[in-house]
Design a protein around this motif. Sequence first.
Motif, short mmCIF file in Angstrom:
data_model
loop_
_atom_site.label_atom_id
_atom_site.label_comp_id
_atom_site.label_asym_id
_atom_site.label_seq_id
_atom_site.Cartn_x
_atom_site.Cartn_y
_atom_site.Cartn_z
N LYS A 79 0.83 -1.20 0.00
CA LYS A 79 0.00 0.00 0.00
C LYS A 79 0.87 1.26 0.00
N ILE A 80 1.95 1.23 0.78
CA ILE A 80 2.86 2.37 0.83
C ILE A 80 3.54 2.55 -0.53
N LYS A 81 3.93 1.44 -1.15
CA LYS A 81 4.57 1.49 -2.47
C LYS A 81 3.60 2.07 -3.50
N ALA A 82 2.35 1.60 -3.47
CA ALA A 82 1.34 2.09 -4.42
C ALA A 82 1.09 3.59 -4.21
N PHE A 83 1.01 4.00 -2.95
CA PHE A 83 0.81 5.42 -2.63
C PHE A 83 1.96 6.26 -3.18
N GLY A 84 3.18 5.77 -2.98
CA GLY A 84 4.34 6.49 -3.48
C GLY A 84 4.35 6.61 -4.99
N MET A 85 3.92 5.55 -5.68
CA MET A 85 3.88 5.57 -7.15
C MET A 85 2.83 6.56 -7.65
N ILE A 86 1.70 6.63 -6.94
CA ILE A 86 0.65 7.58 -7.33
C ILE A 86 1.14 9.02 -7.15
N LEU A 134 4.32 10.11 -7.06
CA LEU A 134 5.38 10.37 -8.03
C LEU A 134 4.81 10.54 -9.43
N GLY A 135 3.84 9.70 -9.78
CA GLY A 135 3.22 9.79 -11.10
C GLY A 135 2.55 11.14 -11.33
N ASN A 136 1.81 11.60 -10.35
CA ASN A 136 1.13 12.90 -10.47
C ASN A 136 2.13 14.05 -10.45
N LEU A 137 3.23 13.87 -9.72
CA LEU A 137 4.28 14.90 -9.69
C LEU A 137 4.90 15.06 -11.09
N LEU A 138 5.22 13.94 -11.73
CA LEU A 138 5.80 13.98 -13.08
C LEU A 138 4.81 14.56 -14.08
N LEU A 139 3.54 14.18 -13.93
CA LEU A 139 2.49 14.66 -14.83
C LEU A 139 2.34 16.17 -14.73
N ALA A 140 2.25 16.68 -13.51
CA ALA A 140 2.08 18.12 -13.30
C ALA A 140 3.32 18.89 -13.75
N PHE A 141 4.49 18.35 -13.46
CA PHE A 141 5.75 18.99 -13.85
C PHE A 141 5.84 19.14 -15.37
N ALA A 142 5.55 18.06 -16.09
CA ALA A 142 5.65 18.08 -17.54
C ALA A 142 4.64 19.02 -18.16
N LEU A 143 3.42 18.99 -17.67
CA LEU A 143 2.38 19.85 -18.23
C LEU A 143 2.67 21.33 -17.99
N VAL A 195 0.90 5.73 -12.20
CA VAL A 195 -0.38 5.75 -11.49
C VAL A 195 -1.22 4.51 -11.84
N ILE A 196 -1.28 4.19 -13.11
CA ILE A 196 -2.03 3.01 -13.53
C ILE A 196 -1.40 1.73 -12.97
N LYS A 197 -0.07 1.69 -12.96
CA LYS A 197 0.65 0.53 -12.45
C LYS A 197 0.35 0.31 -10.97
N ALA A 198 0.05 1.40 -10.26
CA ALA A 198 -0.27 1.31 -8.84
C ALA A 198 -1.72 0.90 -8.60
N GLY A 199 -2.46 0.68 -9.69
CA GLY A 199 -3.85 0.27 -9.56
C GLY A 199 -4.79 1.44 -9.34
N ALA A 200 -4.34 2.63 -9.68
CA ALA A 200 -5.16 3.83 -9.49
C ALA A 200 -5.47 4.46 -10.84
N SER A 201 -6.03 5.66 -10.79
CA SER A 201 -6.38 6.40 -11.98
C SER A 201 -5.94 7.85 -11.81
N THR A 202 -5.61 8.49 -12.91
CA THR A 202 -5.23 9.90 -12.83
C THR A 202 -6.44 10.80 -12.76
N GLY A 203 -7.63 10.22 -12.73
CA GLY A 203 -8.84 11.02 -12.71
C GLY A 203 -9.11 11.61 -14.07
N GLY A 204 -9.79 12.75 -14.10
CA GLY A 204 -10.03 13.41 -15.38
C GLY A 204 -11.06 12.70 -16.24
N LEU A 205 -10.92 12.86 -17.56
CA LEU A 205 -11.92 12.37 -18.49
C LEU A 205 -11.99 10.85 -18.60
#
Length: 282
Positions: free
Chosen positions: A4-11, A13-22, A123-133
Amino acid sequence: MKEKIKAFGMIILGNLLLAFALSTLVIENNIIAGGVTGIGIVFNHFTAIDISVVVAIINVILFVIGFLFVGKAFVMKTLISSIVFPIFLNFFENTAALHHYCTDPLLASVLGGSFIGMGVGLVIKAGASTGGLDVISVILNNKFKIPVFITLNLFDLIVLSSQISFSDTMKILYGIVVIVMTTYMVDKTLTSGKNMVQVSIISDQYEEIKQAILTQIDAGVTLLHSENGYSGSQTKMVVSVISTKKLENLKSVVLQLDQKAFITVSSVHEVSGRGFTQARFD
């Protein structure tokens, strides 16, 4: 708990990379974007409302829609992303030191698409979703069996089209580069660490080869009935899925037993089941 901690960390980090790039690559270079961020860009252009504010409002609306039509389990997976992504986006938008470091639109498109793909993939690999559309896409898939990728591509097309009026042709082409790189990196991120090879061996010494793979290579083996296309003789084909680092050792063992063995090697992007994602023996 560790998972669970690993999945949380991946989510995170994933959102951090997404926001940074955008924020610092795509939006910074006025490259058109799809999804909720693309909608935020349109609203920002016509109303001057911060993109992060628009993204946050839309994500809340989609969060409620997801809860009503998909259920609590799905919504909980997107909750973290829906909260942290606007926060990260606002942070990068208002941190001057992280802007103007890449002014080449093509390079920004390639890097931006790569970081976005890695972020979404984590984010997907962690079993989550980035939300949105993609929430709407999941609902349409559940209700009408419309494939998710079709509706996502349609939404991106609509959002990209809405930015044409204030974006030139080159920005549109750069936007396509972002989408292509995003798709590529999502696939690579999802399959990272899982690449294996499937080795197929045709030999009259199949029994000896099977035992050698089991004992010397420490890998699983499957025997398939095989028929020689020329002579019609019956034999068995040895099939084994192994890591690439074991490949040369396996081929050496096989050729020691049969110099005429017919060996084919195929790439395998993901493996699950007993011996891989499950214990080999219960």
